[in-house]
Scaffold this active site. Structure first.
Site, PDB file in Angstrom:
ATOM      1  N   TRP A 127     -19.692  -9.110  22.696  1.00 52.11           N
ATOM      2  CA  TRP A 127     -19.426  -8.778  21.390  1.00 52.11           C
ATOM      3  C   TRP A 127     -18.118  -8.116  21.076  1.00 52.11           C
ATOM      4  CZ3 TRP A 127     -20.865  -3.681  18.774  1.00 52.11           C
ATOM      5  CH2 TRP A 127     -20.916  -3.854  17.389  1.00 52.11           C
ATOM      6  N   LYS A 243     -31.217  -6.761  12.591  1.00 48.82           N
ATOM      7  CA  LYS A 243     -31.729  -8.264  12.893  1.00 48.82           C
ATOM      8  C   LYS A 243     -33.204  -8.207  12.595  1.00 48.82           C
ATOM      9  CE  LYS A 243     -27.462  -9.202  13.747  1.00 48.82           C
ATOM     10  NZ  LYS A 243     -26.403  -7.765  13.773  1.00 48.82           N
TER      11      LYS A 243
END
Length: 394
Positions: A127, A243
């Site tokens: 990431w 999420k």
């Protein structure tokens, strides 16, 4: 003062968002920022979340401070969700943080205090925010081999060989599931080998568990984290509700530490709270209270699980549909790996000229490393994307 500055580089994801917004072509396909989208391109609010918010509005009686650790019942519920008794509770301490990013930051600060000379190892690739966050904390950051863009698979033998060469001054940042940006994950057997390596070398495990429930299921996605804490004496884990609860803008995360014993857990927790107090004092409560209500209410929890499973299943189906559509058009298995990956993302392994061509000729937007958000696709977009990819790579 300010004349000493030069402009900082703009974040690539948010730069891409601005570029997409400025494109007035009606058929553009946004595969950039990592948010779940339905077939209409919307990021919905889960029904269980709405019901929890309604309950808060009806029952809340105060907006007073909640304390440095944040919503303690939320943190307890998050420990249960992630670890489910894999380690005795008296060795675990947790604090609410502003998003998974905040949880990572708190834990990086804590680990730097614990071992100022440590090197932090991240996967290649990882990431994009992992490395700059760690460097801002003061870590030396190095990478271990992870993804092979030619095959779309994990370079596991090379990864393990690197981990086997580490030692007690090394911290290994592992993606708990749904690897970002590649979508290629470790199997349970590979997790077991990583754990054996960490046992042997004494390197410290640091797990980023941002997507639990988005890969193979809530329990399956927690395998790595639970296996690690079940064997190793010390672990740090950052979790996120962005999420799996759809609480992106609420910034809800949890920083967890597992220590050798109760005394060390208490000491580590005191340091973690000291870090929080000196940074943002305490986290906001609204999103954490939503999650607490859902996880403590059996009916709402079941409703949330059903919604989450529907989202997960749709992403798995999108993967298969895209891989099948590209194969049908190209008579090639080059992109079959997309169907094997899990989570929101896949790294397609496309060169920059192809990515630029997709953007200019087909209004298809993805990051320069060719990461795509699978959740941003509906059936009609899948067909157009497959056409565009095949045409651009011929």
């Amino acid at each position: 003062m300010f004349e000493a500055f030069s402009k900082a580089p703009q974040d690539k994801i948010f730069a891409l968002m601005a570029e997409i917004a400025a494109d007035d072509r009606p058929n553009k396909i946004d595969l950039g920022i990592g948010v779940y989208k339905d077939d209409d391109g919307n990021t919905p609010i889960m029904s269980a979340v709405k019901k929890a918010e309604e309950r808060i509005l009806k029952t809340a009686r105060t907006k007073t401070y909640i304390g440095v650790a944040g919503n303690r019942a939320f943190s307890k519920a998050m420990v249960g969700l992630a670890l489910d008794g894999a380690v005795p509770e008296d060795r675990v301490r947790a604090a609410q943080a502003p998003g998974g990013t905040g949880a990572l930051w708190v834990l990086m600060q804590l680990l730097k205090r614990g071992n100022p000379d440590a090197t932090l190892w991240v996967s290649d690739p990882t990431w994009p925010n992992h490395k700059p966050m760690a460097e801002n904390v003061g870590f030396t950051v190095k990478t271990y081999p992870y993804f092979d863009p030619e095959t779309g698979k994990v370079r596991f033998e090379e990864m393990l060989a690197t981990l086997d060469g580490l030692g007690k001054n090394d911290i290994v940042l592992l993606h708990g599931c749904c690897h970002n940006p590649t979508g290629a994950n470790l199997s349970p057997e590979q997790w077991d080998q990583v754990i054996a390596s960490l046992q042997k070398t004494g390197a410290f495990p640091f797990i980023d568990l941002a997507y639990q429930g988005f890969g193979d299921g809530l329990e399956e996605d927690a395998y790595g984290a639970r296996a690690v804490v079940g064997v190793l004496p010390e672990v740090a884990i950052a979790t996120s509700c962005s999420k799996n609860f759809g609480l992106y803008r609420e910034r809800v995360g949890c920083a967890m530490v597992v220590a050798r014993d109760v005394a060390q857990a208490d000491t580590a927790n005191s340091q973690m709270l000291n870090i929080i107090r000196s940074a943002y004092s305490q986290p906001p409560d609204h999103g954490a209270e939503i999650v607490r209500i859902i996880l403590e209410d059996e009916a709402l929890k079941a409703e949330w699980k059903a919604e989450l499973e529907a989202m997960r299943t749709r992403m798995v189906e999108n993967r298969k549909k895209l891989a099948d559509a590209i194969r049908a058009r190209s008579n090639s298995s080059d992109f079959d790996f997309v169907a094997e990956h899990r989570g929101m993302f896949s790294l397609l392994g496309l060169p920059k000229p192809v990515i630029d061509r997709l953007k200019t000729e087909n209004a298809v937007y993805m990051l320069d490393d060719s990461r795509i958000n699978i959740a941003g696709l509906g059936d009609e977009r899948i067909e157009r994307l497959a056409d565009a990819i095949v045409n651009a790579t011929r």
